[in-house]
Scaffold this active site. Structure first.
Site, PDB file in Angstrom:
ATOM      1  N   SER A   1      71.998  20.062  -6.700  1.00  0.00           N
ATOM      2  CA  SER A   1      71.026  19.970  -5.617  1.00  0.00           C
ATOM      3  C   SER A   1      69.952  21.048  -5.793  1.00  0.00           C
ATOM      4  O   SER A   1      69.238  21.042  -6.789  1.00  0.00           O
ATOM      5  CB  SER A   1      71.733  20.066  -4.266  1.00  0.00           C
TER       6      SER A   1
ATOM      7  N   ASP B   1      71.286   8.637  -2.253  1.00  0.00           N
ATOM      8  CA  ASP B   1      71.165  10.042  -1.865  1.00  0.00           C
ATOM      9  C   ASP B   1      69.978  10.245  -0.921  1.00  0.00           C
ATOM     10  O   ASP B   1      68.832  10.027  -1.310  1.00  0.00           O
ATOM     11  CB  ASP B   1      70.976  10.899  -3.121  1.00  0.00           C
TER      12      ASP B   1
ATOM     13  N   HIS C   1      74.547  11.802  -2.065  1.00  0.00           N
ATOM     14  CA  HIS C   1      74.378  13.177  -2.533  1.00  0.00           C
ATOM     15  C   HIS C   1      75.687  13.792  -3.016  1.00  0.00           C
ATOM     16  O   HIS C   1      75.686  14.635  -3.910  1.00  0.00           O
ATOM     17  CB  HIS C   1      73.798  14.016  -1.393  1.00  0.00           C
TER      18      HIS C   1
END
Length: 690
Positions: free
Chosen positions: A534, A619, A654
């Site tokens: 991320s 995501d 995600h």
């Protein structure tokens, strides 16, 4: 198999007199069949590259599965007449939540278990399942929980009658992933927050049990699109706190849980740059605020006069105060000092620190404990110590070890080493690192090493025990975490120095850490991998451009790599909330600074390390198109023959696939890639168990 090559369609972005070419902008349109075809082509290429590593992947996966205990059970937490806990059986993907009725912990062994919620049963219906928040009514008769089956942040509230085992007809959709659901005291009403079209939690609703959701009443709406809305219940259960917050400013209202129809009461109006948190203790509100205190100070004020604030303890700039845990007889504070997590007990206007034996550790007060308890559960772990739950006696201050998390297979901690290292960054800043490795792993010169970093949002990379890391440590792999600026390991200032116009410090700190490890002969550029996910994917992606020659392999997971384009697109979920973290590129100064490090905008015609990149089609936090565009540009521009693969999970978001064995499988794949590029045989084992 030939390389996947994405077509180029000119799409220039013009702003502030600057032009950014974006030939792969078209990949953002997931309704375009050519986009899906390209992602599937990349997936086929990924599987082709990974096929020769299937045996290594399976060996790593099996070695991780061997570390899964036959059963894992959390220490039960008492609420009224029940003790609640979760357990995880050897061959199950998901936890089982249960309770026992007993007068004391000593009587639990003979008490009968009642399963409250079995996620394995829920997961039978779909490939993906996420259950986040669970909330019990005060009378212990109904459980509300949040469920999602597509990997987005849009969840649905389900309510289970624990007397009958049946689900009620109440279904509340479009609820945020966490911090979004609380019962009133009587259990007739439930408060919840919903998200807008950008998945920003912004509306607070009140639902009466048994009524049509369409008739639910909107209680509060946060209209500033740079703010989000969260709710939580006080430790005492007396109030529900409603948080409107950005990354720099907060405002809190409260609801009396005994009067669910009463209007919201404002604690303190929002003021730019002022952050605060609240709790209820005795007849007062406790307030943790950064007003006049960078590392936050602790105040209290009477419930009947919220303007009369006084200090609970004297402010100490060396301590970063982060959480309050009020119990009937004692007040505990959690925070950081000297780079480590700490817990203090408030006593006579002073903070008394709870001491621990190891030089490196992570400690936390377990959440959702009873306000009336005399035994507070604290979780402790280190790089070498498995998660250990202590019971802290609030009367005597004594700690009793209640449980050490089981580690399957042989584990002798004396055969491993943990240490803290310090690199020197720009302007002489000392950057902390934590390292764990097998004794003797460094005896023969530079060792294969994986350097991890995150460094954003003030999130910390603290030393934690990972049983699934043990098989890799046994192969002689050194694991190092760089606690770079942008986290708050060294206090709030450490975070402030790694965001906005200071963001490049995050990357230069990581580079300094890598150089230190090379200089001190821990590893070499041919034996070092970098990992981050991320915002950590942004970190290692930026480092690939700035100092890729220091690494053999770079592994960005769901990486945030198209910083400027994303932060200009307010149609993307959560963009407006991020301007206080990265900057607002509509402002010229922010635009050029963000462009200077954005991985996608800085791809060059040069050699890059081997790269293993992952993303998820659903995501909501980092769109799949960011890494897809980045990979397409890298393929077109880079000058090396190193391996570049991208795996898109076509059914998740995600956090990747759900279920712990699926997580282990994905981890094994990435480790097989890393070990292959670092020249480590998957079956190789340096450690010979004595």
């Amino acid at each position: 198999m030939k390389l996947p090559i994405a077509k180029r369609i000119p799409h220039p972005h013009e702003l502030h007199g600057d032009v950014r070419e974006d030939d792969y902008y078209w990949l953002k349109d997931r309704d375009n069949t050519e986009v899906i075809q390209y992602l599937e082509e990349e997936n086929r290429y990924y599987h082709e590259i990974m096929r020769p590593l299937q045996e290594q992947t399976e060996q790593i996966y099996e070695s991780m599965v061997d570390r899964v205990p036959d059963s894992e059970m959390k220490v039960p937490v008492q609420h009224g007449q029940f003790f609640y806990y979760s357990r995880l059986d050897k061959n199950k993907q998901y936890p089982i939540y249960a309770r026992k009725q007993a007068a004391s912990r000593a009587l639990l062994q003979d008490a009968t278990e009642e399963v409250v919620l079995d996620l394995n049963e829920l997961a039978e219906e779909d490939d993906y399942l996420s259950v986040t928040v669970q909330r019990m009514t005060t009378d212990h008769s109904r459980l509300a929980y949040l469920e999602n089956r597509d990997g987005t942040d849009r969840y649905t509230i389900y309510i289970k009658d624990l007397n009958t085992g049946e689900l009620l007809s109440d279904r509340v959709p479009n609820v945020y992933i966490y911090g979004s659901m609380e019962w009133c005291r009587c259990g007739d009403y439930i408060f919840y927050t919903t998200v807008d079209e950008h998945q920003r939690p912004c509306q607070l609703w009140r639902h009466r049990l048994g009524s049509d959701v369409e008739s639910d009443e909107l209680i509060f709406e946060e209209k500033d699109d740079t703010f989000t809305l969260f709710i939580s219940k006080s430790q005492s259960g007396k109030f529900i706190f409603v948080y409107s917050s950005s990354k720099t400013t907060s405002e809190i209202h409260m609801i009396d849980t005994d009067s669910p129809l009463s209007p919201l009461q404002l604690v303190d109006e929002r003021r730019d740059g002022i952050l605060y948190d609240v709790e209820h203790w005795e007849d007062d509100l406790l307030i943790l605020t950064n007003e006049g205190a960078l590392n936050f100070q602790l105040l209290r004020c009477p419930l009947n006069d919220l303007s009369s604030k006084v200090n609970v303890v004297e402010y100490n700039e060396e301590r970063y105060l982060q959480e309050m845990y009020p119990f009937r007889d004692k007040l505990l504070i959690a925070g950081r000092e000297n780079g480590l997590t700490q817990i203090w007990v408030v006593h006579d206007g002073e903070l008394q620190q709870i001491s621990w034996d190891e030089p490196l550790y992570t400690v936390a007060v377990l959440s959702e404990q009873s306000y009336d308890t005399n035994e507070v559960l604290i979780q402790y772990e280190s790089l070498l110590t498995p998660k250990t739950t202590f019971g802290l006696n609030l009367q005597t201050g004594e700690k009793q070890c209640l449980q050490v998390a089981p580690v399957s297979g042989e584990y002798d901690r004396s055969q491993f080493r943990q240490e803290q290292l310090w690199a020197t960054g720009r302007s002489g800043v000392k950057v902390p690192m934590t390292a764990v490795y097998l004794e003797g792993a460094l005896d023969n010169g530079p060792a294969p090493l994986i350097l991890y970093g995150y460094g954003s949002y003030g999130s910390n990379s603290d030393p934690r025990f990972d049983p699934y890391r043990l098989p890799l440590l046994e192969k002689g792999i050194v694991f190092v975490t760089a606690q770079v600026r942008g986290g708050s390991e060294m206090g709030r200032g450490w975070y402030e120095d790694g965001k906005m116009q200071n963001k490049r410090n995050t990357f230069t700190d990581f580079i300094a850490a890598a150089k230190h490890l090379i200089d001190q002969n821990y590893t070499s550029p041919t034996k070092m991998a970098a990992r981050g996910g991320s915002a950590g994917g942004l970190l290692v992606g930026a480092v690939a451009n700035m100092a890729g020659e220091l690494f053999k392999v770079i592994v960005p997971a769901v990486p945030f790599v198209d910083v400027v384009t994303t932060m200009l697109d307010t149609s993307i979920p959560l963009t407006t909330l991020e301007w206080d973290e990265w900057g607002d590129p509509r402002k010229q100064e922010d635009y050029f600074y963000m462009k200077s490090y954005s991985p996608y905008d800085n791809v060059e015609a040069k050699d890059y390390p081997h790269m293993y990149i992952t993303t998820g089609i659903n995501d909501p936090r980092v769109g799949y198109f960011e890494p897809a565009k980045w990979v397409a540009r890298l393929r077109a521009v880079k000058t090396d023959n190193n391996t570049l693969v991208m795996k898109t999970n076509m059914g998740a978001g995600h956090f990747g696939k759900s279920g712990r064995f699926n997580h282990l499988k994905e981890a094994a794949e990435s480790y097989a890639f890393i070990l292959d590029k670092l020249g480590v045989e998957a079956e190789e084992k340096v450690l010979n168990h004595r």
